[in-house]
Design a protein around this motif. Structure first.
Motif, PDB file in Angstrom:
ATOM      1  N   THR A 163      -3.303  10.591 -12.379  1.00 36.64           N
ATOM      2  CA  THR A 163      -2.142  10.520 -13.271  1.00 36.64           C
ATOM      3  C   THR A 163      -0.842  10.162 -12.561  1.00 36.64           C
ATOM      4  N   LYS A 164      -0.456  10.923 -11.572  1.00 41.56           N
ATOM      5  CA  LYS A 164       0.852  10.699 -10.946  1.00 41.56           C
ATOM      6  C   LYS A 164       0.884   9.380 -10.182  1.00 41.56           C
ATOM      7  N   ALA A 165      -0.238   9.060  -9.508  1.00 39.31           N
ATOM      8  CA  ALA A 165      -0.296   7.789  -8.781  1.00 39.31           C
ATOM      9  C   ALA A 165      -0.172   6.618  -9.749  1.00 39.31           C
ATOM     10  N   SER A 166      -0.801   6.731 -10.907  1.00 37.66           N
ATOM     11  CA  SER A 166      -0.732   5.671 -11.905  1.00 37.66           C
ATOM     12  C   SER A 166       0.692   5.497 -12.431  1.00 37.66           C
ATOM     13  N   ILE A 167       1.371   6.620 -12.692  1.00 34.55           N
ATOM     14  CA  ILE A 167       2.752   6.570 -13.186  1.00 34.55           C
ATOM     15  C   ILE A 167       3.679   5.971 -12.123  1.00 34.55           C
ATOM     16  N   ILE A 168       3.473   6.359 -10.866  1.00 32.13           N
ATOM     17  CA  ILE A 168       4.299   5.832  -9.770  1.00 32.13           C
ATOM     18  C   ILE A 168       4.095   4.334  -9.625  1.00 32.13           C
ATOM     19  N   TYR A 169       2.831   3.889  -9.728  1.00 31.08           N
ATOM     20  CA  TYR A 169       2.582   2.457  -9.580  1.00 31.08           C
ATOM     21  C   TYR A 169       3.257   1.660 -10.696  1.00 31.08           C
ATOM     22  N   LYS A 170       3.160   2.146 -11.914  1.00 30.47           N
ATOM     23  CA  LYS A 170       3.754   1.424 -13.042  1.00 30.47           C
ATOM     24  C   LYS A 170       5.268   1.353 -12.930  1.00 30.47           C
ATOM     25  N   ALA A 171       5.857   2.354 -12.261  1.00 28.72           N
ATOM     26  CA  ALA A 171       7.313   2.371 -12.101  1.00 28.72           C
ATOM     27  C   ALA A 171       7.773   1.540 -10.917  1.00 28.72           C
ATOM     28  N   THR A 172       6.945   1.430  -9.862  1.00 31.38           N
ATOM     29  CA  THR A 172       7.390   0.797  -8.622  1.00 31.38           C
ATOM     30  C   THR A 172       6.587  -0.432  -8.211  1.00 31.38           C
ATOM     31  N   ARG A 173       5.336  -0.537  -8.699  1.00 30.19           N
ATOM     32  CA  ARG A 173       4.416  -1.599  -8.278  1.00 30.19           C
ATOM     33  C   ARG A 173       4.166  -1.553  -6.761  1.00 30.19           C
ATOM     34  N   ASN A 174       4.293  -0.367  -6.186  1.00 25.70           N
ATOM     35  CA  ASN A 174       4.109  -0.192  -4.744  1.00 25.70           C
ATOM     36  C   ASN A 174       2.690   0.300  -4.473  1.00 25.70           C
ATOM     37  N   LEU A 175       1.789  -0.619  -4.163  1.00 25.60           N
ATOM     38  CA  LEU A 175       0.389  -0.260  -3.924  1.00 25.60           C
ATOM     39  C   LEU A 175       0.220   0.582  -2.669  1.00 25.60           C
ATOM     40  N   ARG A 176       1.020   0.314  -1.651  1.00 18.88           N
ATOM     41  CA  ARG A 176       0.902   1.053  -0.402  1.00 18.88           C
ATOM     42  C   ARG A 176       1.192   2.538  -0.630  1.00 18.88           C
ATOM     43  N   ALA A 177       2.234   2.828  -1.428  1.00 18.21           N
ATOM     44  CA  ALA A 177       2.560   4.219  -1.729  1.00 18.21           C
ATOM     45  C   ALA A 177       1.423   4.890  -2.482  1.00 18.21           C
ATOM     46  N   VAL A 178       0.836   4.156  -3.421  1.00 18.19           N
ATOM     47  CA  VAL A 178      -0.273   4.701  -4.207  1.00 18.19           C
ATOM     48  C   VAL A 178      -1.506   4.916  -3.333  1.00 18.19           C
ATOM     49  N   GLN A 179      -1.670   4.108  -2.309  1.00 18.55           N
ATOM     50  CA  GLN A 179      -2.788   4.299  -1.383  1.00 18.55           C
ATOM     51  C   GLN A 179      -2.606   5.564  -0.545  1.00 18.55           C
ATOM     52  N   ILE A 180      -1.380   5.802  -0.088  1.00 20.62           N
ATOM     53  CA  ILE A 180      -1.106   6.942   0.778  1.00 20.62           C
ATOM     54  C   ILE A 180      -1.209   8.265   0.014  1.00 20.62           C
ATOM     55  N   LEU A 181      -0.664   8.307  -1.187  1.00 19.98           N
ATOM     56  CA  LEU A 181      -0.548   9.582  -1.909  1.00 19.98           C
ATOM     57  C   LEU A 181      -1.876  10.290  -2.154  1.00 19.98           C
ATOM     58  N   PRO A 182      -2.906   9.618  -2.668  1.00 13.97           N
ATOM     59  CA  PRO A 182      -4.187  10.321  -2.854  1.00 13.97           C
ATOM     60  C   PRO A 182      -5.061  10.324  -1.611  1.00 13.97           C
ATOM     61  N   GLY A 183      -4.586   9.702  -0.526  1.00 17.54           N
ATOM     62  CA  GLY A 183      -5.342   9.707   0.722  1.00 17.54           C
ATOM     63  C   GLY A 183      -6.457   8.687   0.778  1.00 17.54           C
ATOM     64  N   HIS A 184      -6.257   7.528   0.149  1.00 19.43           N
ATOM     65  CA  HIS A 184      -7.273   6.479   0.202  1.00 19.43           C
ATOM     66  C   HIS A 184      -7.320   5.832   1.586  1.00 19.43           C
ATOM     67  N   ALA A 185      -8.523   5.605   2.087  1.00 16.89           N
ATOM     68  CA  ALA A 185      -8.675   4.937   3.384  1.00 16.89           C
ATOM     69  C   ALA A 185      -8.603   3.418   3.229  1.00 16.89           C
ATOM     70  N   LYS A 186      -9.073   2.906   2.084  1.00 18.44           N
ATOM     71  CA  LYS A 186      -9.137   1.468   1.871  1.00 18.44           C
ATOM     72  C   LYS A 186      -8.283   1.052   0.679  1.00 18.44           C
ATOM     73  N   ILE A 187      -7.591  -0.057   0.839  1.00 14.56           N
ATOM     74  CA  ILE A 187      -6.736  -0.561  -0.238  1.00 14.56           C
ATOM     75  C   ILE A 187      -7.564  -0.987  -1.442  1.00 14.56           C
ATOM     76  N   GLU A 188      -8.840  -1.342  -1.218  1.00 15.69           N
ATOM     77  CA  GLU A 188      -9.706  -1.750  -2.327  1.00 15.69           C
ATOM     78  C   GLU A 188      -9.858  -0.627  -3.343  1.00 15.69           C
ATOM     79  N   SER A 189      -9.928   0.609  -2.854  1.00 16.26           N
ATOM     80  CA  SER A 189     -10.026   1.752  -3.761  1.00 16.26           C
ATOM     81  C   SER A 189      -8.740   1.905  -4.556  1.00 16.26           C
ATOM     82  N   THR A 190      -7.615   1.644  -3.917  1.00 19.25           N
ATOM     83  CA  THR A 190      -6.324   1.795  -4.565  1.00 19.25           C
ATOM     84  C   THR A 190      -6.128   0.760  -5.659  1.00 19.25           C
TER      85      THR A 190
END
Length: 210
Positions: A163-190
Motif C-alpha cells: 500500500t504505502k509503496a504504491s502510494i509513494i510511487y504514484k506521487a513521486t514516480r521514484n522507482l528506486r525509493a520504492v525498491q528500497i522501502l520494502p527491501g527488494h533486492a532486484k528492480i524487476e520485483s519493484t
C-alpha cells in the motif's frame, strides 16, 4: 490419482482456480486505508488498529509483521521513529518509519497489552508467549476489507505491504525509493510491485492523441 485427458471424466474436472482471483493482491487506496481505520475504531478493535497501522508503515511481509518484538520498535518508553527488522525471506535488514498514527495506536495497544521488550508485539490467541500466526493475520485482513465493502478475494496481507509503496510511487514516480522501502533486492520485483507495467502504460496511452 490423476485423470488422463482422454478419460470421459476429464471433461467434468474444474480447474483449481476457477472462480478465484489469482495473482498479486491489490494495494489499498488512501481513502480505503482511512475507511478501515474508522471501521476498526468504531468496533473498538485496539489490537487490530495497531496491527493495521504497523503493517502499513513497516511494509513488511506478513511472516515478519507477526514476529516483531516489542523491543524492535520501542525504546525508553516510547515508540521509535524508525526501526530495523531482519526479513525472514531474504535475511536482509530493512529500515522503516513509524509515523504518528501508528505510534499512537501502538502505544494505546501496549498500555492494554502490557509485556516486556522481549515479548511479541502481537501475541497468539492460543499461547500468549508465542506470536500471532500468519493465518490469523490473514483472517483479520479479510475481516477488515469486507468490513468496508471490499471483495476479500482481491486483498490479503500483501496488500498492506504494497500500500504505502504504491502510494509513494504514484506521487513521486521514484522507482528506486520504492525498491528500497520494502527491501527488494532486484528492480524487476519493484517494477511489478506498484503495478507500474499496467497502470503507467495505460496512463501514457490515454495521454497519447493520434
Amino acid at each position: 490419482m490423476g485423470h488422463s485427458s482422454l478419460d470421459p471424466a476429464f471433461d467434468d474436472l474444474r480447474p483449481w482456480n476457477e472462480g478465484r482471483v489469482v495473482g498479486a493482491k491489490r494495494a489499498l487506496k488512501p481513502q480505503q486505508v482511512w475507511a478501515i481505520r474508522f471501521w476498526l475504531d468504531q468496533h473498538r478493535r485496539l489490537r487490530d488498529r495497531a496491527l493495521f497501522d504497523f503493517a502499513i508503515d513497516s511494509k513488511l511481509r506478513g511472516c515478519d509483521v507477526v514476529k516483531v518484538w516489542i523491543g524492535d520498535i520501542m525504546a525508553g518508553g516510547r515508540i521509535r521513529d524508525r526501526a530495523i527488522v531482519v526479513q525472514q525471506k531474504s535475511k536482509r535488514p530493512v529500515q522503516f518509519e513509524i509515523v504518528e498514527p501508528a505510534r499512537q495506536s501502538l502505544l494505546s495497544w501496549f498500555e492494554r497489552r502490557g509485556g516486556t521488550l522481549n515479548d511479541f508485539v502481537f501475541p497468539s490467541r492460543n499461547d500468549y508467549m508465542d506470536h500471532m500466526s500468519t493465518r490469523q493475520y490473514g483472517r483479520l485482513v479479510r475481516e477488515w476489507v469486507t468490513g468496508i465493502g471490499l471483495q476479500a478475494e482481491e486483498y490479503g496481507t500483501h496488500s498492506l505491504r504494497r500500500t504505502k509503496a504504491s502510494i509513494i510511487y504514484k506521487a513521486t514516480r521514484n522507482l528506486r525509493a520504492v525498491q528500497i522501502l520494502p527491501g527488494h533486492a532486484k528492480i524487476e520485483s519493484t517494477v511489478r510491485y506498484p503495478g507500474v507495467d499496467v497502470e503507467d502504460a495505460l496512463e501514457l496511452s490515454e495521454r497519447m492523441d493520434i
